[in-house]
Each structure stands twice: as structure tokens, then as C-alpha cells.
Design an enzyme around this catalytic site. Sequence first.
Site, PDB file in Angstrom:
ATOM      1  N   TYR A  44       0.848  -1.207   0.000  1.00 37.14           N
ATOM      2  CA  TYR A  44       0.000   0.000   0.000  1.00 37.14           C
ATOM      3  C   TYR A  44       0.880   1.251   0.000  1.00 37.14           C
ATOM      4  CZ  TYR A  44      -3.537   3.448   1.328  1.00 37.14           C
ATOM      5  OH  TYR A  44      -4.363   4.549   1.371  1.00 37.14           O
TER       6      TYR A  44
ATOM      7  N   LYS B  76       1.295   4.379  -2.740  1.00 37.21           N
ATOM      8  CA  LYS B  76       1.066   5.786  -2.406  1.00 37.21           C
ATOM      9  C   LYS B  76       2.342   6.615  -2.577  1.00 37.21           C
ATOM     10  CE  LYS B  76      -3.287   5.536  -1.804  1.00 37.21           C
ATOM     11  NZ  LYS B  76      -4.192   6.306  -2.684  1.00 37.21           N
TER      12      LYS B  76
HETATM   13  N1  NAP Z   1      -9.609   7.009   4.551  1.00 38.22           N
HETATM   14  C1  NAP Z   1      -8.318   7.182   4.825  1.00 38.22           C
HETATM   15  O1  NAP Z   1      -7.898   7.109   6.010  1.00 38.22           O
HETATM   16  C2  NAP Z   1      -7.348   7.518   3.734  1.00 38.22           C
HETATM   17  C3  NAP Z   1      -6.094   8.012   4.094  1.00 38.22           C
HETATM   18  C4  NAP Z   1      -5.174   8.303   3.106  1.00 38.22           C
HETATM   19  C5  NAP Z   1      -5.504   8.114   1.787  1.00 38.22           C
HETATM   20  N2  NAP Z   1      -6.722   7.610   1.452  1.00 38.22           N
HETATM   21  C6  NAP Z   1      -7.014   7.389   0.025  1.00 38.22           C
HETATM   22  O2  NAP Z   1      -8.219   8.042  -0.293  1.00 38.22           O
HETATM   23  C7  NAP Z   1      -8.776   7.452  -1.468  1.00 38.22           C
HETATM   24  C8  NAP Z   1     -10.262   7.261  -1.258  1.00 38.22           C
HETATM   25  O3  NAP Z   1     -10.475   6.302  -0.245  1.00 38.22           O
HETATM   26  P1  NAP Z   1     -11.576   6.458   0.894  1.00 38.22           P
HETATM   27  O4  NAP Z   1     -10.869   6.574   2.171  1.00 38.22           O
HETATM   28  O5  NAP Z   1     -12.558   7.463   0.512  1.00 38.22           O
HETATM   29  O6  NAP Z   1     -12.195   4.970   0.885  1.00 38.22           O
HETATM   30  P2  NAP Z   1     -13.589   4.404   0.377  1.00 38.22           P
HETATM   31  O7  NAP Z   1     -14.721   5.032   1.121  1.00 38.22           O
HETATM   32  O8  NAP Z   1     -13.437   2.921   0.434  1.00 38.22           O
HETATM   33  O9  NAP Z   1     -13.648   4.883  -1.138  1.00 38.22           O
HETATM   34  C9  NAP Z   1     -12.876   4.281  -2.125  1.00 38.22           C
HETATM   35  C10 NAP Z   1     -13.452   4.677  -3.469  1.00 38.22           C
HETATM   36  O10 NAP Z   1     -12.632   4.096  -4.495  1.00 38.22           O
HETATM   37  C11 NAP Z   1     -13.481   3.489  -5.431  1.00 38.22           C
HETATM   38  N3  NAP Z   1     -12.836   2.382  -6.128  1.00 38.22           N
HETATM   39  C12 NAP Z   1     -12.214   1.302  -5.625  1.00 38.22           C
HETATM   40  N4  NAP Z   1     -11.816   0.507  -6.620  1.00 38.22           N
HETATM   41  C13 NAP Z   1     -12.189   1.117  -7.783  1.00 38.22           C
HETATM   42  C14 NAP Z   1     -12.081   0.797  -9.148  1.00 38.22           C
HETATM   43  N5  NAP Z   1     -11.481  -0.335  -9.577  1.00 38.22           N
HETATM   44  N6  NAP Z   1     -12.597   1.652 -10.061  1.00 38.22           N
HETATM   45  C15 NAP Z   1     -13.205   2.781  -9.671  1.00 38.22           C
HETATM   46  N7  NAP Z   1     -13.352   3.145  -8.385  1.00 38.22           N
HETATM   47  C16 NAP Z   1     -12.845   2.302  -7.469  1.00 38.22           C
HETATM   48  C17 NAP Z   1     -14.694   3.028  -4.642  1.00 38.22           C
HETATM   49  O11 NAP Z   1     -15.821   2.960  -5.508  1.00 38.22           O
HETATM   50  P3  NAP Z   1     -16.500   1.605  -6.040  1.00 38.22           P
HETATM   51  O12 NAP Z   1     -16.226   0.518  -5.048  1.00 38.22           O
HETATM   52  O13 NAP Z   1     -17.945   1.979  -6.143  1.00 38.22           O
HETATM   53  O14 NAP Z   1     -15.878   1.384  -7.371  1.00 38.22           O
HETATM   54  C18 NAP Z   1     -14.867   4.175  -3.668  1.00 38.22           C
HETATM   55  O15 NAP Z   1     -15.636   5.197  -4.243  1.00 38.22           O
HETATM   56  C19 NAP Z   1      -7.983   6.168  -1.706  1.00 38.22           C
HETATM   57  O16 NAP Z   1      -7.056   6.374  -2.732  1.00 38.22           O
HETATM   58  C20 NAP Z   1      -7.267   5.956  -0.374  1.00 38.22           C
HETATM   59  O17 NAP Z   1      -6.095   5.222  -0.530  1.00 38.22           O
HETATM   60  C21 NAP Z   1      -7.662   7.335   2.393  1.00 38.22           C
END
Ligand code: NAP
Length: 247
Positions: free
Chosen positions: A156, A160
Amino acid sequence: MSDNIAGKVVVITGASSGLGEAAARSLAALGASVVLGARRVDRIQSIADELSRNGGKALAIETDVTHFDQVKRLVDSAVQTYGRIDVMINNAGLMPMSPLERLKIDDWNRMIDVNIKGVLYGIAAALPYMQRQKAGHIINVSSVAGHKVRPGGAVYSATKHAVRVISEGLRQEVKPYNIRTTVISPGMVDTELPNSATEPDVAENMRKMYEFAVPAESFARAVVFAMSQPEDVDVNEILYRPTRQEF
Ligand SMILES: NC(=O)c1ccc[n+]([C@@H]2O[C@H](COP(=O)([O-])OP(=O)(O)OC[C@H]3O[C@@H](n4cnc5c(N)ncnc54)[C@H](OP(=O)(O)O)[C@@H]3O)[C@@H](O)[C@H]2O)c1
């Protein structure tokens, strides 16, 4: 702080939940036209319908970011519907962490395909339009894990770190086209991300760690900050954490 947002056309991948959904809601409320991509089309459609009912402009396009043709269709649809693309937010991602010795090769491949290739496909789909427009803004989502690594997080974190490197390379290359680039690296934010864990012990640890996660609106505010700068100001990197987060 919300200048320079109304009227912009913003494409967001991973807009069906979490950070992407929060950004879509905030930007639509500030007058942007938002184009939502994700695989769960029912979710993005109902978000788009709600935003439209409330006077916003929103479009939902089913998109799997592991397929370039689908990401291109997402961006092309934005341009066909709204005439241009001002901002591309490459946000879709997943985090099925585990120690390397467990050899979860399918999880490694999914993280590489979504977190790295998905970002590259978003750049590839948006860049030709932005080059022609001589204007645009590409926002990529990295993580605190794009700055640090710890046991269980090697792949992961690698994805990133790659997002940050790609963003910096992009920043330098797009100077001639007046395109802005921002990489946003959040700490723990309360979203569905921990649900992407496939190992029960990792999922359990993550649930504990996420107890002090901050709301997804924190990310939306970071996006608004970067977008709302005057066009000659390019906010390249934002790193933020919950105040209580040590990692
Ligand atoms: N939450 C945290 O603590 C955190 C911290 C640092 C970075 N991030 C980053 O923030 C970003 C968003 O994550 P989140 O925290 O909002 O998590 P989340 O609620 O699980 O959202 C992830 C999103 O990515 C989409 N996704 C996953 N696989 C996909 C695919 N093959 N094609 C298109 N869409 C896809 C999902 O949509 P579908 O399943 O509907 O396709 C969902 O909308 C990610 O890149 C994550 O690594 C999150």
C-alpha cells in the site's frame, strides 16, 4: 476561500463513498459541475440525483479505473456534457494491507492496478484536454503512507509513494501548459477504506486505529483550498492527519 470553484468542471474517481463523495458534495455546493466515477453506479447515480435536486450540476458515469477505456469515457463524458474539464481528482483506491510473507498476490495486484495505474489512466484521459485548453488542475490522492511505511503496509505504501512521485514528475512536465498539480496525503479519515482489508486480524487492527479518524469533509476542505487559489498559485502538496494520529 471558496473563490475559483463555481463553474468549474470537476471529474472525481472513487466518488461513490468516502473522500470522493465528500469532495463531490462540497464542490457541487460551491457551484462546480461534478462528474462522478465509480463501479457502484447505483451509489453515484443517487448522489448525482440528490445534488441535482438541490440545484447542483452532477453526472454519474460507471467507471472501473483499472480499464483505461472506462476512465477515458468518464472524462470524455464530462467534456461532452459540460464543454471542458477543469479539475481531475484521481481518488479511487483501496488498502488491503498484510505482511508480505502472507503472499496476498491478488491484493498486491489490485492495489497496483487501482492505486497506481488508475491514477495514470486518469492523467492520460484528462491531460490531452488540459493541454489543448492551456489550463487545468490534476489532484492525486496519496496518503501519510506515501511518506512512511510500517510492517503490513509495504505494498500500500509503495503505491502511495508512487502516486507522489508521479505527481511530482507530472508537475514538472506540465509547466508549458499552465496546468496545476496537487497531491493530497491524508492521515486516518473515517471512510469505507478499512473495509477493503481482506485479512481478519488486519481488519480488526484497522478498526481500532480508525477510532480517532476525522470526517471526510477534512479532505473536501483540502481540495477546496487547493482549487480556490488564484490561477498563478499552484499548491503542490498537502499532508494532514487527525491531531491524535502518531503514525
Ligand atoms: N480514509 C483514509 O484514512 C485515507 C487516508 C489516506 C488516503 N486515502 C485514500 O483516499 C482514497 C479514497 O479512499 P476512501 O478513504 O474514501 O475509501 P472508500 O470510502 O473505500 O472509497 C474508495 C473509493 O474508491 C473506489 N474504487 C475502488 N476501486 C475502484 C475501481 N477499480 N474503479 C473505480 N473506483 C474504485 C470506490 O468505488 P466503487 O467501489 O464503487 O468502485 C470508492 O468510491 C484512496 O485512494 C485511499 O487510498 C484514504
